[in-house]
Enzyme design. Structure first.
Site, PDB file in Angstrom:
ATOM      1  N   GLU A  57     -11.382 -24.743  -9.568  1.00  0.00           N
ATOM      2  CA  GLU A  57     -10.456 -25.462 -10.449  1.00  0.00           C
ATOM      3  C   GLU A  57     -10.958 -26.881 -10.709  1.00  0.00           C
ATOM      4  O   GLU A  57     -10.989 -27.362 -11.847  1.00  0.00           O
ATOM      5  CB  GLU A  57      -9.049 -25.547  -9.830  1.00  0.00           C
ATOM      6  CG  GLU A  57      -8.329 -24.227  -9.710  1.00  0.00           C
ATOM      7  CD  GLU A  57      -8.514 -23.584  -8.338  1.00  0.00           C
ATOM      8  OE1 GLU A  57      -9.603 -23.745  -7.744  1.00  0.00           O
ATOM      9  OE2 GLU A  57      -7.579 -22.908  -7.892  1.00  0.00           O
ATOM     10  N   LYS A  77      -9.159 -16.351  -3.888  1.00  0.00           N
ATOM     11  CA  LYS A  77     -10.256 -17.003  -4.612  1.00  0.00           C
ATOM     12  C   LYS A  77     -11.351 -15.991  -4.942  1.00  0.00           C
ATOM     13  O   LYS A  77     -11.874 -15.950  -6.048  1.00  0.00           O
ATOM     14  CB  LYS A  77     -10.875 -18.121  -3.758  1.00  0.00           C
ATOM     15  CG  LYS A  77     -10.004 -19.333  -3.544  1.00  0.00           C
ATOM     16  CD  LYS A  77     -10.822 -20.389  -2.787  1.00  0.00           C
ATOM     17  CE  LYS A  77      -9.941 -21.477  -2.220  1.00  0.00           C
ATOM     18  NZ  LYS A  77     -10.646 -22.408  -1.341  1.00  0.00           N
ATOM     19  N   GLY A  93      -8.677 -30.829   4.649  1.00  0.00           N
ATOM     20  CA  GLY A  93      -8.266 -31.196   3.286  1.00  0.00           C
ATOM     21  C   GLY A  93      -6.843 -31.720   3.242  1.00  0.00           C
ATOM     22  O   GLY A  93      -6.561 -32.757   2.640  1.00  0.00           O
ATOM     23  N   ARG A  94      -5.926 -31.028   3.904  1.00  0.00           N
ATOM     24  CA  ARG A  94      -4.507 -31.434   3.839  1.00  0.00           C
ATOM     25  C   ARG A  94      -4.207 -32.622   4.739  1.00  0.00           C
ATOM     26  O   ARG A  94      -3.069 -33.088   4.796  1.00  0.00           O
ATOM     27  CB  ARG A  94      -3.608 -30.239   4.179  1.00  0.00           C
ATOM     28  CG  ARG A  94      -3.917 -29.553   5.482  1.00  0.00           C
ATOM     29  CD  ARG A  94      -3.193 -28.215   5.596  1.00  0.00           C
ATOM     30  NE  ARG A  94      -3.613 -27.430   6.746  1.00  0.00           N
ATOM     31  CZ  ARG A  94      -4.653 -26.614   6.773  1.00  0.00           C
ATOM     32  NH1 ARG A  94      -5.420 -26.483   5.698  1.00  0.00           N
ATOM     33  NH2 ARG A  94      -4.965 -25.927   7.857  1.00  0.00           N
ATOM     34  N   GLU A 145       0.192 -24.559   4.902  1.00  0.00           N
ATOM     35  CA  GLU A 145      -1.221 -24.174   5.007  1.00  0.00           C
ATOM     36  C   GLU A 145      -1.677 -24.288   6.461  1.00  0.00           C
ATOM     37  O   GLU A 145      -2.584 -23.576   6.898  1.00  0.00           O
ATOM     38  CB  GLU A 145      -2.096 -25.036   4.086  1.00  0.00           C
ATOM     39  CG  GLU A 145      -3.455 -24.421   3.812  1.00  0.00           C
ATOM     40  CD  GLU A 145      -4.212 -25.089   2.681  1.00  0.00           C
ATOM     41  OE1 GLU A 145      -4.234 -24.562   1.555  1.00  0.00           O
ATOM     42  OE2 GLU A 145      -4.795 -26.175   2.913  1.00  0.00           O
ATOM     43  N   LYS A 153     -13.312 -32.024  -1.264  1.00  0.00           N
ATOM     44  CA  LYS A 153     -14.017 -32.053   0.021  1.00  0.00           C
ATOM     45  C   LYS A 153     -15.303 -31.230  -0.071  1.00  0.00           C
ATOM     46  O   LYS A 153     -16.371 -31.693   0.297  1.00  0.00           O
ATOM     47  CB  LYS A 153     -13.086 -31.514   1.115  1.00  0.00           C
ATOM     48  CG  LYS A 153     -13.716 -31.425   2.470  1.00  0.00           C
ATOM     49  CD  LYS A 153     -12.724 -30.965   3.520  1.00  0.00           C
ATOM     50  CE  LYS A 153     -13.455 -30.610   4.802  1.00  0.00           C
ATOM     51  NZ  LYS A 153     -12.566 -30.169   5.873  1.00  0.00           N
ATOM     52  N   HIS A 171      23.620 -30.626  -6.860  1.00  0.00           N
ATOM     53  CA  HIS A 171      24.233 -29.955  -8.006  1.00  0.00           C
ATOM     54  C   HIS A 171      23.466 -28.686  -8.372  1.00  0.00           C
ATOM     55  O   HIS A 171      23.590 -28.192  -9.495  1.00  0.00           O
ATOM     56  CB  HIS A 171      24.303 -30.924  -9.188  1.00  0.00           C
ATOM     57  CG  HIS A 171      25.123 -32.133  -8.853  1.00  0.00           C
ATOM     58  ND1 HIS A 171      26.485 -32.173  -9.026  1.00  0.00           N
ATOM     59  CD2 HIS A 171      24.780 -33.314  -8.279  1.00  0.00           C
ATOM     60  CE1 HIS A 171      26.942 -33.354  -8.607  1.00  0.00           C
ATOM     61  NE2 HIS A 171      25.926 -34.061  -8.141  1.00  0.00           N
TER      62      HIS A 171
HETATM   63  O1  F6P Z   1      -7.648 -23.538  -1.218  1.00  0.00           O
HETATM   64  C1  F6P Z   1      -7.275 -24.313  -0.168  1.00  0.00           C
HETATM   65  C2  F6P Z   1      -8.063 -25.569  -0.056  1.00  0.00           C
HETATM   66  O2  F6P Z   1      -9.244 -25.316   0.620  1.00  0.00           O
HETATM   67  C3  F6P Z   1      -7.247 -26.642   0.631  1.00  0.00           C
HETATM   68  O3  F6P Z   1      -7.262 -26.535   1.992  1.00  0.00           O
HETATM   69  C4  F6P Z   1      -7.880 -27.871   0.095  1.00  0.00           C
HETATM   70  O4  F6P Z   1      -7.084 -29.002   0.291  1.00  0.00           O
HETATM   71  C5  F6P Z   1      -8.047 -27.481  -1.355  1.00  0.00           C
HETATM   72  O5  F6P Z   1      -8.396 -26.119  -1.321  1.00  0.00           O
HETATM   73  C6  F6P Z   1      -9.069 -28.269  -2.117  1.00  0.00           C
HETATM   74  O6  F6P Z   1     -10.326 -28.177  -1.530  1.00  0.00           O
HETATM   75  P1  F6P Z   1     -11.486 -29.178  -1.908  1.00  0.00           P
HETATM   76  O7  F6P Z   1     -11.048 -30.545  -1.545  1.00  0.00           O
HETATM   77  O8  F6P Z   1     -12.685 -28.724  -1.146  1.00  0.00           O
HETATM   78  O9  F6P Z   1     -11.715 -29.067  -3.402  1.00  0.00           O
END
Ligand code: F6P
Length: 550
Positions: free
Chosen positions: A217, A514, A273-274, A359, A211, A390
């Site tokens: 990452e 972060k 995002g979620r 979240e 987003k 199990h």
């Molecule tokens: O670290 C949390 C977050 O901001 C989430 O809310 C989001 O889904 C994820 O990181 C990834 O964010 P982006 O889509 O901006 O890379």
């Protein structure tokens, strides 16, 4: 509820009435509730779209449900719901509208943000995604060397990974089996390594999903993926345009990364995002299952949206499930909530819900910034049955904790199973039904004794029961059913956030880690001094460096 001066949640008459009612119910057992009302097993059910929802095995009576609905009314759930659907900026800490429902609004609906109708843009992006998906699926879109792209690698994390990853698995029987679809999220280089080590770069498409397009990452993995691609294709930068597309709200960063803006699929800051998996973030899924199936998925979401918006409180499934969760957190001291799908294809479902729920509602101040003194979001956990039976079900059956659980199952196995494997489905579902039965009704000491069990073993073999569960049963796992299920949980989370008076749409809590990671990284590589580092972390960094031979 939101206005200053009104009673805080746990001092409202509705909350206090629930507390009193809880005392009156005491240890009332589900055995008793079922004895008193022989119709309970049919009366305490809802039918929404393809979902049969049984809430009879909950520690509630008609009075409980009435009191819970009164709480919802008093806390303005319906008003906030309308504000959300209308596009008001209910994510107050970020000043944003919350409009994932617009992502599945039919063409022609008008939903305005800052005076602009957002629905035409949604459909324009969906059409662009459909056209691109068809070109990839048909082999018309080729890579730099003219090969069709049969390997799809989505690079994203959190909301830019979990939804499509979950749904590609859930809908595997609907996917083009000629495609290899993989998901890379972890900044641990092993993730990308394992995802691409057996792939041919000439046939590989990378979808960079972010987003913000700033998530460290994702950008790190995307850069490594680009290096892998260029290594494999001779180093000509022109290859990137054929093998990389982006899903983002941030055109500037996408261009800066070197992805052609024509290859960007847009979404908007009013999509959390979620809550984004039915936006452009679903491109990998759309390529896997095709645009028609993706539209079926959207129709499932839409069905649940309409239900949530229009069904009366007594029949409103997200409202009911949200209120039940509040009941257990506040009045039964439940700390967690298990989601237990009896479908191998739903192996990532609970992981998806963890982000959606935790979240969103992992908050401890209210919308006015005041500490809450009531429980907010639960720990969400679980894996598909029967495996969990199990492993950890023992604790649910005989442990000391209250763990409400959702059991999700299907009447039919997926169509492509060969007859012998399809025949196993009844055994799977026999377990599904047996577990909620055992959890609810348990086994009394007298029943154990009647089996001739030695007296000293009776306490060990007695099951208290009275463990609450919801059963969700559908005919089969289809794209529409996935949409219905996800929207059901989205709105359940919404209801809870509304009652708790928290902002379910920000996530400031993940920011601190972060920022600290950025500060610590130079210390790991170069031994740089990090001012203000605590003694424990400083020592751990020193140990790490020594173990790495630095
Ligand atoms: O670290 C949390 C977050 O901001 C989430 O809310 C989001 O889904 C994820 O990181 C990834 O964010 P982006 O889509 O901006 O890379």
């Amino acid at each position: 509820m939101n206005a200053e001066g009104r009673a805080r949640l746990n001092r409202t008459p509705e909350w206090l009435a629930l507390g009193k009612h809880r005392e009156e119910l005491g240890q009332t057992h589900l055995r008793q509730l079922f004895e008193e009302d022989p119709d309970r097993g049919t009366a305490y059910t809802l039918r929404v779209g393809d979902l049969h929802i049984d809430y009879s095995k909950h520690l509630v009576t008609d009075e409980t449900l009435t009191l819970l609905r009164e709480l919802a009314a008093a806390t303005g759930v319906a008003e906030l719901r309308e504000a959300m659907f209308r596009g008001e900026k209910i994510n107050t800490t970020e000043g944003r509208a919350v409009l994932h429902t617009a992502l599945r609004a039919p063409a022609g609906t008008v939903v305005e943000v800052d005076g602009e109708d957002v629905v035409p843009g949604v459909h324009a992006v969906l059409d662009k995604m459909a056209s691109f998906s068809e070109r990839v699926r048909s082999g018309e879109w080729t890579g730099f060397t003219g090969q069709p792209l049969t390997n799809i690698v989505n690079i994203g994390i959190g909301g830019s990974d979990l939804g499509p990853a979950m749904a590609c698995e859930a809908l595997r029987p609907f996917t083009d089996r000629g495609l290899t679809v993989r998901f890379v999220s972890n900044v641990d280089g092993a993730d990308l390594h394992e995802a691409v080590r057996d792939l041919d770069p000439e046939r590989t498409l990378f979808i960079v999903a972010s987003k913000t397009f700033t998530t460290i990452e994702t950008i790190t993995n995307a850069e490594s993926a680009r290096a892998w691609l260029l290594d494999g294709l001779g180093g000509d930068e022109a290859a990137v345009a054929r093998h990389f597309v982006a899903l983002s709200t941030n055109a500037e960063k996408v261009t800066g990364f070197g992805i052609d803006p024509a290859n960007m699929f847009e979404f908007w800051d009013w999509v959390g995002g979620r809550y984004s998996f039915d936006s452009a973030i679903g491109l990998s899924l759309m390529i896997a299952i095709g645009p028609d199936r993706f539209r079926e998925l959207l129709s499932g979401f839409r069905l649940m949206d309409e239900h949530f918006r229009t069904a009366p409180p007594e029949e409103n499934a997200p409202l009911l499930l949200g209120l039940l969760g509040i009941w257990y957190g506040a009045f039964h001291d439940a700390q967690s909530h298990a989601v237990l799908p009896y479908s191998h294809y739903l192996s990532r479902f609970t992981a998806y819900l963890q982000q959606l729920d935790m979240e969103s509602n992992g908050k401890s101040v209210d919308r006015e910034g005041r500490p809450v003194d009531w429980q907010t979001g639960p720990v969400v956990w679980g894996t598909p049955g029967t495996n969990g039976q199990h492993a950890y079900y023992q604790l649910i059956h005989q442990g000391t904790k209250v763990i409400p659980a959702d059991f999700i199952g299907f009447a039919r196995p997926v169509a492509e199973l060969p007859p012998r494997l399809a025949a196993q489905h009844d055994l799977l579902m026999a377990n599904f039904f047996a577990q909620t039965q055992a959890l609810a009704f348990g086994k009394t000491a007298d029943e154990v004794r009647a089996e001739g069990v030695a007296e000293e073993l009776v306490p060990h073999k007695t099951f208290r029961g009275n463990h609450p569960t919801t059963t969700v049963l559908a005919t089969e796992l289809t794209p529409s059913v996935i949409g219905q299920l996800i929207a059901l949980y989205e709105h359940k989370v919404f209801v809870q956030g509304a009652v708790w008076n928290i902002d379910s749409f920000d996530q400031w809590g993940v920011e601190l880690g972060k920022v600290l990671a950025k500060r610590v990284e130079p210390a790991l590589a170069e031994g740089a001094d990090v001012p203000g580092l605590d003694a424990s972390t400083r020592n751990l960094v020193a140990v790490y460096r020594s173990l790495r031979g630095r």
